[in-house]
Structures are given as structure tokens and as C-alpha cells.
Design a protein around this motif. Structure first.
Motif, PDB file in Angstrom:
ATOM      1  N   PRO A 158      27.886   5.869  54.846  1.00 14.79           N
ATOM      2  CA  PRO A 158      27.689   6.045  53.461  1.00 14.79           C
ATOM      3  C   PRO A 158      28.965   6.343  52.607  1.00 14.79           C
ATOM      4  CG  PRO A 158      26.046   7.384  54.751  1.00 14.79           C
ATOM      5  CD  PRO A 158      27.206   6.869  55.611  1.00 14.79           C
ATOM      6  N   ASP A 159      28.678   5.788  51.433  1.00 18.07           N
ATOM      7  CA  ASP A 159      29.784   6.196  50.288  1.00 18.07           C
ATOM      8  C   ASP A 159      30.375   7.483  50.084  1.00 18.07           C
ATOM      9  OD1 ASP A 159      29.850   3.389  49.778  1.00 18.07           O
ATOM     10  OD2 ASP A 159      28.673   3.192  48.237  1.00 18.07           O
ATOM     11  N   SER A 160      29.187   8.581  50.233  1.00 14.96           N
ATOM     12  CA  SER A 160      29.680   9.776  49.895  1.00 14.96           C
ATOM     13  C   SER A 160      30.553  10.360  51.043  1.00 14.96           C
ATOM     14  CB  SER A 160      28.225  10.713  49.916  1.00 14.96           C
ATOM     15  OG  SER A 160      27.456  10.566  51.183  1.00 14.96           O
ATOM     16  N   PHE A 161      30.766   9.624  52.195  1.00 14.22           N
ATOM     17  CA  PHE A 161      31.366  10.139  53.360  1.00 14.22           C
ATOM     18  C   PHE A 161      32.790   9.649  53.250  1.00 14.22           C
ATOM     19  CE2 PHE A 161      27.389  10.850  54.653  1.00 14.22           C
ATOM     20  CZ  PHE A 161      27.144  11.476  55.918  1.00 14.22           C
ATOM     21  N   PRO A 162      33.838  10.449  53.376  1.00 16.82           N
ATOM     22  CA  PRO A 162      35.306  10.112  53.402  1.00 16.82           C
ATOM     23  C   PRO A 162      35.942   9.327  54.464  1.00 16.82           C
ATOM     24  CG  PRO A 162      34.996  12.583  53.600  1.00 16.82           C
ATOM     25  CD  PRO A 162      33.844  11.742  53.603  1.00 16.82           C
ATOM     26  N   ILE A 163      35.292   9.189  55.594  1.00 16.43           N
ATOM     27  CA  ILE A 163      35.776   8.378  56.752  1.00 16.43           C
ATOM     28  C   ILE A 163      34.714   7.331  56.789  1.00 16.43           C
ATOM     29  CG2 ILE A 163      36.298   8.286  59.088  1.00 16.43           C
ATOM     30  CD1 ILE A 163      37.169  11.281  58.945  1.00 16.43           C
ATOM     31  N   LYS A 164      35.008   6.137  56.870  1.00 18.39           N
ATOM     32  CA  LYS A 164      34.036   5.039  56.842  1.00 18.39           C
ATOM     33  C   LYS A 164      33.594   4.392  58.346  1.00 18.39           C
ATOM     34  CE  LYS A 164      33.520   5.113  52.580  1.00 18.39           C
ATOM     35  NZ  LYS A 164      32.606   6.391  52.141  1.00 18.39           N
ATOM     36  N   ASN A 165      34.409   4.896  59.319  1.00 17.47           N
ATOM     37  CA  ASN A 165      34.109   4.284  60.584  1.00 17.47           C
ATOM     38  C   ASN A 165      34.712   5.378  61.598  1.00 17.47           C
ATOM     39  OD1 ASN A 165      36.760   3.231  61.214  1.00 17.47           O
ATOM     40  ND2 ASN A 165      36.474   1.961  59.689  1.00 17.47           N
ATOM     41  N   PHE A 166      34.136   5.411  62.925  1.00 14.79           N
ATOM     42  CA  PHE A 166      34.372   6.153  64.066  1.00 14.79           C
ATOM     43  C   PHE A 166      34.301   5.269  65.301  1.00 14.79           C
ATOM     44  CE2 PHE A 166      33.262   9.567  61.227  1.00 14.79           C
ATOM     45  CZ  PHE A 166      34.267  10.337  61.416  1.00 14.79           C
ATOM     46  N   THR A 167      35.080   5.518  66.483  1.00 15.21           N
ATOM     47  CA  THR A 167      35.075   4.889  67.485  1.00 15.21           C
ATOM     48  C   THR A 167      35.028   5.981  68.525  1.00 15.21           C
ATOM     49  OG1 THR A 167      36.000   2.945  66.972  1.00 15.21           O
ATOM     50  CG2 THR A 167      35.909   3.411  69.407  1.00 15.21           C
ATOM     51  N   PHE A 168      33.973   6.457  69.291  1.00 16.27           N
ATOM     52  CA  PHE A 168      33.766   7.493  70.113  1.00 16.27           C
ATOM     53  C   PHE A 168      33.791   6.957  71.461  1.00 16.27           C
ATOM     54  CE2 PHE A 168      31.262   8.967  66.323  1.00 16.27           C
ATOM     55  CZ  PHE A 168      32.054  10.169  66.090  1.00 16.27           C
ATOM     56  N   THR A 169      33.963   7.921  72.472  1.00 17.36           N
ATOM     57  CA  THR A 169      33.831   7.585  74.044  1.00 17.36           C
ATOM     58  C   THR A 169      32.920   8.418  74.466  1.00 17.36           C
ATOM     59  OG1 THR A 169      36.294   6.826  73.987  1.00 17.36           O
ATOM     60  CG2 THR A 169      35.314   7.298  76.046  1.00 17.36           C
ATOM     61  N   VAL A 170      32.125   7.788  75.347  1.00 19.76           N
ATOM     62  CA  VAL A 170      31.175   8.615  76.107  1.00 19.76           C
ATOM     63  C   VAL A 170      31.671   8.861  77.458  1.00 19.76           C
ATOM     64  CG1 VAL A 170      28.586   8.802  76.965  1.00 19.76           C
ATOM     65  CG2 VAL A 170      29.345   7.922  74.576  1.00 19.76           C
ATOM     66  N   LYS A 171      31.600  10.127  78.123  1.00 17.08           N
ATOM     67  CA  LYS A 171      32.063  10.245  79.604  1.00 17.08           C
ATOM     68  C   LYS A 171      31.277  11.707  79.990  1.00 17.08           C
ATOM     69  CE  LYS A 171      36.856  11.316  78.482  1.00 17.08           C
ATOM     70  NZ  LYS A 171      38.040  11.059  78.634  1.00 17.08           N
ATOM     71  N   ASP A 172      31.024  11.631  80.885  1.00 18.75           N
ATOM     72  CA  ASP A 172      30.226  12.946  81.617  1.00 18.75           C
ATOM     73  C   ASP A 172      29.263  13.518  80.788  1.00 18.75           C
ATOM     74  OD1 ASP A 172      32.244  12.670  83.739  1.00 18.75           O
ATOM     75  OD2 ASP A 172      33.672  13.968  82.576  1.00 18.75           O
ATOM     76  N   ASP A 173      28.542  12.789  80.158  1.00 18.13           N
ATOM     77  CA  ASP A 173      27.390  13.274  79.243  1.00 18.13           C
ATOM     78  C   ASP A 173      27.902  13.892  77.949  1.00 18.13           C
ATOM     79  OD1 ASP A 173      25.511  12.080  81.102  1.00 18.13           O
ATOM     80  OD2 ASP A 173      25.336  13.913  82.044  1.00 18.13           O
ATOM     81  N   LYS A 174      29.199  13.390  77.498  1.00 15.59           N
ATOM     82  CA  LYS A 174      29.621  14.102  76.252  1.00 15.59           C
ATOM     83  C   LYS A 174      30.405  13.054  75.454  1.00 15.59           C
ATOM     84  CE  LYS A 174      30.922  18.811  78.074  1.00 15.59           C
ATOM     85  NZ  LYS A 174      31.798  19.679  78.144  1.00 15.59           N
ATOM     86  N   ILE A 175      30.381  13.355  74.212  1.00 14.56           N
ATOM     87  CA  ILE A 175      31.028  12.226  73.287  1.00 14.56           C
ATOM     88  C   ILE A 175      32.359  12.872  73.150  1.00 14.56           C
ATOM     89  CG2 ILE A 175      30.995  11.286  70.959  1.00 14.56           C
ATOM     90  CD1 ILE A 175      28.063  11.445  71.123  1.00 14.56           C
ATOM     91  N   TYR A 176      33.448  11.809  72.987  1.00 15.90           N
ATOM     92  CA  TYR A 176      34.926  12.296  72.749  1.00 15.90           C
ATOM     93  C   TYR A 176      35.307  11.391  71.535  1.00 15.90           C
ATOM     94  CZ  TYR A 176      34.981  14.749  76.965  1.00 15.90           C
ATOM     95  OH  TYR A 176      34.733  15.853  77.926  1.00 15.90           O
ATOM     96  N   LEU A 177      36.241  12.166  70.623  1.00 15.54           N
ATOM     97  CA  LEU A 177      36.890  11.423  69.563  1.00 15.54           C
ATOM     98  C   LEU A 177      38.389  11.523  70.318  1.00 15.54           C
ATOM     99  CD1 LEU A 177      37.115   9.668  67.200  1.00 15.54           C
ATOM    100  CD2 LEU A 177      37.499  11.789  65.954  1.00 15.54           C
ATOM    101  N   TYR A 178      38.919  10.280  70.621  1.00 16.50           N
ATOM    102  CA  TYR A 178      40.147  10.382  71.228  1.00 16.50           C
ATOM    103  C   TYR A 178      40.014  11.651  72.556  1.00 16.50           C
ATOM    104  CZ  TYR A 178      41.556   8.297  67.039  1.00 16.50           C
ATOM    105  OH  TYR A 178      41.679   7.540  65.971  1.00 16.50           O
ATOM    106  N   ASP A 179      40.607  12.604  72.502  1.00 19.22           N
ATOM    107  CA  ASP A 179      40.637  13.769  73.616  1.00 19.22           C
ATOM    108  C   ASP A 179      39.788  14.880  73.243  1.00 19.22           C
ATOM    109  OD1 ASP A 179      42.318  12.076  75.359  1.00 19.22           O
ATOM    110  OD2 ASP A 179      44.141  13.133  74.652  1.00 19.22           O
TER     111      ASP A 179
END
Length: 179
Positions: A139-160
Motif C-alpha cells: 500500500p501507498d502508506s508503506f515506505p517499502i513497496k516490495n520484499f523478498t523473503f526466504t522460507v527455511k526450517d519453518d521460519k521466514i528470513y529477510l536475507y539472514d
């Protein structure tokens, strides 16, 4: 006046010539007994390759595997849970709730929440590429417009950095984290 007559004569001559050429081509095709496209042949060497293949006559058409795409991982273990990405330096937080039909509910907390205002919320869609979850068009009210997460071991990671999970978003949880 002389220029108008000359222009009209030239245009008439061009139209007459076009009609004569068209008539001649039609008469020629009728006499030859074939249409201009009948004489064209295509060899298999110039046909483009196609990603569809038929394994046998009874099977359905299947798309050939694209070598650039990763196999889709099962991300069901991270769905139905709120995931939090805290930025302690800037005192902001993003919250993500991955649901069905590629929908993700969102919440964004910033200094405004610390000053008594409510957090911003919205939703977006995500796509999946192997173990990666890709969010675009927040949404426009959010400063960051996109993310790429990685799923491993039943957790979500942004980079490390592993995102934390928890209960539904609330101003109190955000304030508690930063106090």
C-alpha cells in the motif's frame, strides 16, 4: 487553380493505375488456378521450438520445465501466523500474515504509533519462486513497496535475519518492543 487541376490529375492517374494492377493480378491468379499463398512451403528447420510437448496421443499437453524456475516449496508452515520484521534503528515494524489465494495482510508501525496514533494496515499479494516469497505493490502508506523473503526450517528470513512471529498486530505489542 492550375495546381489543383494538376494534383487532381495525378491522384486520378494513381488510382487508375492501382485499379489496373489489381485487375491484372486477379485475372492472372484466376488463369493460373492457384492463390499466391499456395506456393509457400515451410520447412521444419525454420519453425520455432515450442515449450509444449506431447508424450503420447492419449496424454494431455504439458509445458516443458523452465530451467530458470525453482521447484515450489511448501510454505504452509508459515501461513496463518503473523510475522514481524523489526527495524530497531529506525523504530519501525512491518507485520505480515500469509493467507490463502496468495493474499498477505499487512501492518506497519512507526513513530506515529509511539505518539498515540494507530498503525497502518492493508493487504497485497505474493508470489512464490522456490523457497522465496515475493511481495510487490505494498500500500501507498508503506515506505517499502516490495520484499523478498526466504522460507527455511519453518521460519521466514529477510536475507539472514529471521522474522519473529506472534499474535495479531497491536499498538501495545509495538510499544512494548521499543520500550
Amino acid at each position: 487553380m492550375k495546381n489543383k487541376k494538376k494534383t487532381a490529375l495525378i491522384i486520378a492517374a494513381v488510382i487508375i493505375a492501382a485499379v489496373i494492377v489489381s485487375a491484372a493480378l486477379i485475372i492472372h491468379n484466376k488463369n493460373s488456378g492457384s492463390t499466391p499463398l499456395e506456393n509457400i512451403t515451410v520447412s521444419e528447420s525454420v519453425l520455432p521450438s515450442h515449450p509444449l510437448k506431447i508424450e503420447d496421443e492419449t496424454s494431455e499437453l504439458t509445458a516443458a520445465a523452465d530451467s530458470n524456475t525453482k521447484p515450489t516449496a511448501d510454505i504452509s508452515s508459515v501461513k496463518g501466523i503473523w510475522w514481524y520484521l523489526y527495524d530497531d534503528e529506525q523504530k519501525v515494524c512491518y507485520a505480515f500474515y500469509f493467507g490463502d489465494n496468495s493474499r498477505v495482510d499487512l501492518a506497519y508501525f512507526d513513530d506515529d504509533v509511539l505518539q498515540g496514533e494507530d498503525y497502518k494496515s492493508g493487504y497485497s499479494v505474493y508470489t512464490q519462486d522456490g523457497d522465496d516469497i515475493i511481495l510487490r505493490y505494498l500500500p501507498d502508506s508503506f515506505p517499502i513497496k516490495n520484499f523478498t523473503f526466504t522460507v527455511k526450517d519453518d521460519k521466514i528470513y529477510l536475507y539472514d535475519e529471521a522474522l519473529s512471529n506472534g499474535s495479531s498486530p497491536s499498538n501495545e505489542n509495538f510499544i512494548e518492543h521499543f520500550n
